[in-house]
Write a protein that holds these residues in place. Sequence first.
Motif, PDB file in Angstrom:
ATOM      1  N   TYR A  13      -5.902   2.110  -1.657  1.00 29.96           N
ATOM      2  CA  TYR A  13      -5.916   1.764  -3.083  1.00 29.96           C
ATOM      3  C   TYR A  13      -7.294   1.953  -3.697  1.00 29.96           C
ATOM      4  O   TYR A  13      -8.301   1.580  -3.084  1.00 29.96           O
ATOM      5  CB  TYR A  13      -5.428   0.312  -3.259  1.00 29.96           C
ATOM      6  CG  TYR A  13      -4.033   0.152  -2.687  1.00 29.96           C
ATOM      7  CD1 TYR A  13      -2.938   0.676  -3.364  1.00 29.96           C
ATOM      8  CD2 TYR A  13      -3.823  -0.446  -1.454  1.00 29.96           C
ATOM      9  CE1 TYR A  13      -1.660   0.579  -2.830  1.00 29.96           C
ATOM     10  CE2 TYR A  13      -2.544  -0.542  -0.911  1.00 29.96           C
ATOM     11  CZ  TYR A  13      -1.470  -0.026  -1.605  1.00 29.96           C
ATOM     12  OH  TYR A  13      -0.204  -0.100  -1.070  1.00 29.96           O
ATOM     13  N   TYR A  25       4.283  -3.471  -4.063  1.00 31.74           N
ATOM     14  CA  TYR A  25       5.563  -2.848  -3.695  1.00 31.74           C
ATOM     15  C   TYR A  25       5.362  -1.879  -2.528  1.00 31.74           C
ATOM     16  O   TYR A  25       6.052  -1.965  -1.512  1.00 31.74           O
ATOM     17  CB  TYR A  25       6.092  -2.114  -4.933  1.00 31.74           C
ATOM     18  CG  TYR A  25       7.425  -1.427  -4.779  1.00 31.74           C
ATOM     19  CD1 TYR A  25       8.544  -2.103  -4.312  1.00 31.74           C
ATOM     20  CD2 TYR A  25       7.581  -0.087  -5.150  1.00 31.74           C
ATOM     21  CE1 TYR A  25       9.774  -1.466  -4.207  1.00 31.74           C
ATOM     22  CE2 TYR A  25       8.806   0.555  -5.061  1.00 31.74           C
ATOM     23  CZ  TYR A  25       9.899  -0.132  -4.583  1.00 31.74           C
ATOM     24  OH  TYR A  25      11.111   0.494  -4.488  1.00 31.74           O
ATOM     25  N   TRP A 230     -10.142  13.288  -2.966  1.00 34.70           N
ATOM     26  CA  TRP A 230      -8.835  13.364  -2.317  1.00 34.70           C
ATOM     27  C   TRP A 230      -8.926  13.901  -0.887  1.00 34.70           C
ATOM     28  O   TRP A 230      -8.131  13.524  -0.022  1.00 34.70           O
ATOM     29  CB  TRP A 230      -7.847  14.185  -3.158  1.00 34.70           C
ATOM     30  CG  TRP A 230      -7.126  13.302  -4.131  1.00 34.70           C
ATOM     31  CD1 TRP A 230      -7.388  13.171  -5.457  1.00 34.70           C
ATOM     32  CD2 TRP A 230      -6.043  12.408  -3.836  1.00 34.70           C
ATOM     33  NE1 TRP A 230      -6.542  12.245  -6.016  1.00 34.70           N
ATOM     34  CE2 TRP A 230      -5.703  11.766  -5.058  1.00 34.70           C
ATOM     35  CE3 TRP A 230      -5.337  12.078  -2.699  1.00 34.70           C
ATOM     36  CZ2 TRP A 230      -4.677  10.822  -5.137  1.00 34.70           C
ATOM     37  CZ3 TRP A 230      -4.317  11.140  -2.780  1.00 34.70           C
ATOM     38  CH2 TRP A 230      -3.992  10.525  -3.988  1.00 34.70           C
ATOM     39  N   ALA A 233     -10.174  10.891   0.924  1.00 32.76           N
ATOM     40  CA  ALA A 233      -9.170   9.824   1.017  1.00 32.76           C
ATOM     41  C   ALA A 233      -8.037  10.190   1.987  1.00 32.76           C
ATOM     42  O   ALA A 233      -7.645   9.375   2.823  1.00 32.76           O
ATOM     43  CB  ALA A 233      -8.600   9.528  -0.363  1.00 32.76           C
ATOM     44  N   TYR A 237      -6.013   8.754   7.012  1.00 31.47           N
ATOM     45  CA  TYR A 237      -4.857   8.529   7.857  1.00 31.47           C
ATOM     46  C   TYR A 237      -5.128   8.898   9.320  1.00 31.47           C
ATOM     47  O   TYR A 237      -4.473   8.383  10.218  1.00 31.47           O
ATOM     48  CB  TYR A 237      -3.657   9.342   7.345  1.00 31.47           C
ATOM     49  CG  TYR A 237      -3.225   8.962   5.938  1.00 31.47           C
ATOM     50  CD1 TYR A 237      -3.000   7.638   5.590  1.00 31.47           C
ATOM     51  CD2 TYR A 237      -3.028   9.940   4.955  1.00 31.47           C
ATOM     52  CE1 TYR A 237      -2.585   7.293   4.307  1.00 31.47           C
ATOM     53  CE2 TYR A 237      -2.618   9.609   3.676  1.00 31.47           C
ATOM     54  CZ  TYR A 237      -2.403   8.287   3.354  1.00 31.47           C
ATOM     55  OH  TYR A 237      -1.990   7.945   2.085  1.00 31.47           O
ATOM     56  N   GLY A 291       9.475   5.052  -6.479  1.00 32.63           N
ATOM     57  CA  GLY A 291       9.292   5.170  -7.934  1.00 32.63           C
ATOM     58  C   GLY A 291       8.308   4.140  -8.458  1.00 32.63           C
ATOM     59  O   GLY A 291       7.591   3.483  -7.688  1.00 32.63           O
ATOM     60  N   TRP A 292       8.282   3.983  -9.752  1.00 33.95           N
ATOM     61  CA  TRP A 292       7.315   3.095 -10.386  1.00 33.95           C
ATOM     62  C   TRP A 292       7.949   1.807 -10.859  1.00 33.95           C
ATOM     63  O   TRP A 292       9.094   1.808 -11.329  1.00 33.95           O
ATOM     64  CB  TRP A 292       6.733   3.764 -11.626  1.00 33.95           C
ATOM     65  CG  TRP A 292       5.741   4.811 -11.315  1.00 33.95           C
ATOM     66  CD1 TRP A 292       4.981   4.929 -10.189  1.00 33.95           C
ATOM     67  CD2 TRP A 292       5.394   5.907 -12.153  1.00 33.95           C
ATOM     68  NE1 TRP A 292       4.173   6.024 -10.282  1.00 33.95           N
ATOM     69  CE2 TRP A 292       4.400   6.640 -11.462  1.00 33.95           C
ATOM     70  CE3 TRP A 292       5.811   6.320 -13.413  1.00 33.95           C
ATOM     71  CZ2 TRP A 292       3.828   7.771 -12.013  1.00 33.95           C
ATOM     72  CZ3 TRP A 292       5.250   7.449 -13.958  1.00 33.95           C
ATOM     73  CH2 TRP A 292       4.266   8.173 -13.263  1.00 33.95           C
TER      74      TRP A 292
HETATM   75  N1  MSP Z   1      -6.365   6.188  -4.055  1.00 34.22           N
HETATM   76  C1  MSP Z   1      -5.193   6.909  -4.343  1.00 34.22           C
HETATM   77  C2  MSP Z   1      -4.379   7.104  -3.076  1.00 34.22           C
HETATM   78  C3  MSP Z   1      -5.080   7.820  -1.978  1.00 34.22           C
HETATM   79  S1  MSP Z   1      -4.098   7.887  -0.550  1.00 34.22           S
HETATM   80  C4  MSP Z   1      -4.869   8.918   0.440  1.00 34.22           C
HETATM   81  C5  MSP Z   1      -4.349   6.147  -5.361  1.00 34.22           C
HETATM   82  N2  MSP Z   1      -4.615   4.863  -5.503  1.00 34.22           N
HETATM   83  S2  MSP Z   1      -3.895   3.886  -6.549  1.00 34.22           S
HETATM   84  O1  MSP Z   1      -4.489   2.610  -6.340  1.00 34.22           O
HETATM   85  O2  MSP Z   1      -3.990   4.423  -7.861  1.00 34.22           O
HETATM   86  O3  MSP Z   1      -2.404   3.865  -6.214  1.00 34.22           O
HETATM   87  C6  MSP Z   1      -1.974   3.533  -4.944  1.00 34.22           C
HETATM   88  C7  MSP Z   1      -0.478   3.444  -4.860  1.00 34.22           C
HETATM   89  O4  MSP Z   1       0.025   2.469  -5.742  1.00 34.22           O
HETATM   90  C8  MSP Z   1       0.220   4.762  -5.202  1.00 34.22           C
HETATM   91  O5  MSP Z   1       1.213   5.004  -4.240  1.00 34.22           O
HETATM   92  C9  MSP Z   1       0.859   4.498  -6.525  1.00 34.22           C
HETATM   93  O6  MSP Z   1       2.047   5.200  -6.690  1.00 34.22           O
HETATM   94  C10 MSP Z   1       1.151   3.007  -6.393  1.00 34.22           C
HETATM   95  N3  MSP Z   1       1.320   2.451  -7.708  1.00 34.22           N
HETATM   96  C11 MSP Z   1       0.383   2.301  -8.680  1.00 34.22           C
HETATM   97  N4  MSP Z   1       1.012   1.864  -9.802  1.00 34.22           N
HETATM   98  C12 MSP Z   1       2.329   1.743  -9.577  1.00 34.22           C
HETATM   99  C13 MSP Z   1       3.411   1.200 -10.271  1.00 34.22           C
HETATM  100  N5  MSP Z   1       3.318   0.789 -11.502  1.00 34.22           N
HETATM  101  N6  MSP Z   1       4.598   1.084  -9.613  1.00 34.22           N
HETATM  102  C14 MSP Z   1       4.736   1.416  -8.294  1.00 34.22           C
HETATM  103  N7  MSP Z   1       3.739   1.892  -7.606  1.00 34.22           N
HETATM  104  C15 MSP Z   1       2.599   2.296  -8.270  1.00 34.22           C
HETATM  105  O7  MSP Z   1      -3.481   6.744  -5.972  1.00 34.22           O
END
Ligand code: MSP
Length: 647
Positions: A13, A25, A230, A233, A237, A291-292
């Motif tokens: 994150y 989630y 990216w 990041a 894994y 999904g979101w």
């Molecule tokens: N740092 C990158 C990921 C790098 S992985 C090698 C990133 N971070 S994030 O914090 O923006 O998001 C992390 C995860 O949270 C993602 O899978 C994203 O889809 C999920 N979500 C962020 N907002 C969301 C919603 N509103 N609903 C569901 N999941 C969402 O992307």
Amino acid sequence: MSCEKAYITTPIYYVNDIAHIGHAYTTIIADTLARYSRLAGMETFFLTGTDEHGQKIAEAAKRKGETTQAYANKISATFKDLWDDFDISYDKFIRTTDEEHMQGVQKAFSTMHKNGDIYKDTYKGHYCISCETFFPSIQLVDDEFCPECGKSTTIVEEESYFFRLSSYEDKLLAWYADTPDCILPRSKKNEVIRFVESGLQDLSITRTSFDWGVKLPEDMNDPKHVMYVWLDALMNYVTALGYGTDDKNMDFWPARVQLIGKDILRFHAIYWPAFLMSLGLPLPKHIAAHGWWTRDGEKMSKSKGNVVNPKEVADAYGLDNFRYFMLREVPFGGDGDFSQKALIDRINSDLGNDLGNLLNRVIGMSGKYFEGKVDSSNVAKYYQTELDEVHVSLDKLEPLLYEMQIHRYLEELWRPLTVANRAIDKYEPWNLIKNGKEEEAMALNGLISAILAKVSVMLYPVMPKVCTKIADALHFTIDNVSFEKLGKGTSLLEPFTLTKIDPLFPRIEEPLLTQIEPEDKKSVTQKAKETKVETTEGIALIGIDQFFQTSLKVGTVVKAEEVEKSKKLLLLQVDVGESEPRQVVAGIKEWYSVDDMLNTQVCVVANLKPAKLMGMLSQGMLLAAKDENGLCMIRPEKTKLAGTPIG
Ligand code: MSP
């Protein structure tokens, strides 16, 4: 017991934002899968963590007046604390600022370079800091704005190292073709395939205009470059398993499931496997994109001010109840609008009525007639039909979980509860006792207890605390043995004396969180169905089925104004037959004046996700055609009622 290895990952994150329910989630799904694998006897490694480099984080820290490292430490800790608070069973929490991780990324860079996949050139193009993504100009909105988040992009021209992504097109397409389940749900795979088929450009993988990132390996002798966030990041894994340092846990690779949100599918389904191929490492077995969670149809994010705090929800409604709700309410891969009403319905109905009441009934029944004793010896003699029905449902569970159909897993798991509740109604234990059929009544007691035990073993990965309480009441332990015997097998419980426990799901009458706005009356599923739009992630080609997901409507422009400081934009209020006109920010000013637009009719794409253009919310898009002679609006030939569907 299997000694298979299962490596399960969440995305890491960004630390520019504290966690909201979208992040919770992803993590809760991954935790559920990890708990299931452990229960099934697999050697499991579950990874989560934080993504701390890149321009976005550096700028967020600057705005707060803190050093980037101090800021990253602080926000990373809030994620870790939240997951600890939520009892997330991760085996490692990685930070991209960890020394071992950075060494691993450098090792990967050197290997890709040695393998001929990296070359130096100049990058010229548009960069969205918020998405940490480069976009070709053809994909920009109004030649400037990010097609993903609507924010303004920056023109970047700098020396950069490139990864030869273009040379992996065929290999990627072969991977998608040869491994049907490599991307789940399968519908998402088609989006990815279309994107790759439309041609891949080499990827700029270093930056020189800021320094908050992993430096290139020393032997590259190029200290002004840092790695693209990216690349850094995604490598987490494998660096988490020791890649590039001690390789300690590399036998967990390839991952069994890499869980992500659909917004980051392209990075995981295209860049990531291409990097792995370049490194000569195997590809993950499944990349699963959910999904979101939205509020009023908009993706939840702090910048939109529409976030729901997962801790507040879990504290108010119970952590396990929240976990159950999230996994049961929305089909995996689809979007869902968060609402307290839907959460309360699930708690009162599925959990309270179906599960909690059943436990109360068996506690009541055994207490009243048998001093709390339960003996399953004669269950098969009287209730074989019910047992068979239960086992048919239980047998269906594992494949559903492995296909990431978690909502269907839970749906199927509820059938045995229906069998149990129905059996009590049908056989009426009070009448059995009255008619001297004590053996039959005790067998019914045994049947209900066994069903509760079986359900709680299989529900444990989703609701660990609640299921442990049920198991305690029924005097058995949830572990690999009970998983095999009760969850997957046909065993029943040994004789025992039930322990009384307080009701697990007290009824909730009113929303418990007043700070979350009141919901409308529609159920979440209903709303999700109405608002669900598959994103094309910048993919130009669509199938006919996707075309019909687009809602086109006739609209009447009821107000038109110029946007200050913009040569291109007009701000329109368009009536599309709803209670309020929609605000549409349209890039048409070069060809249309305010007067040209006012009180005219237009064709509106009405179910586009709202986006911000120059800080203004745009809730639709107007259809227009543009060639070398300019742009013209597409309008209905005759006046139609505002809101009339087109198609
Ligand atoms: N740092 C990158 C990921 C790098 S992985 C090698 C990133 N971070 S994030 O914090 O923006 O998001 C992390 C995860 O949270 C993602 O899978 C994203 O889809 C999920 N979500 C962020 N907002 C969301 C919603 N509103 N609903 C569901 N999941 C969402 O992307």
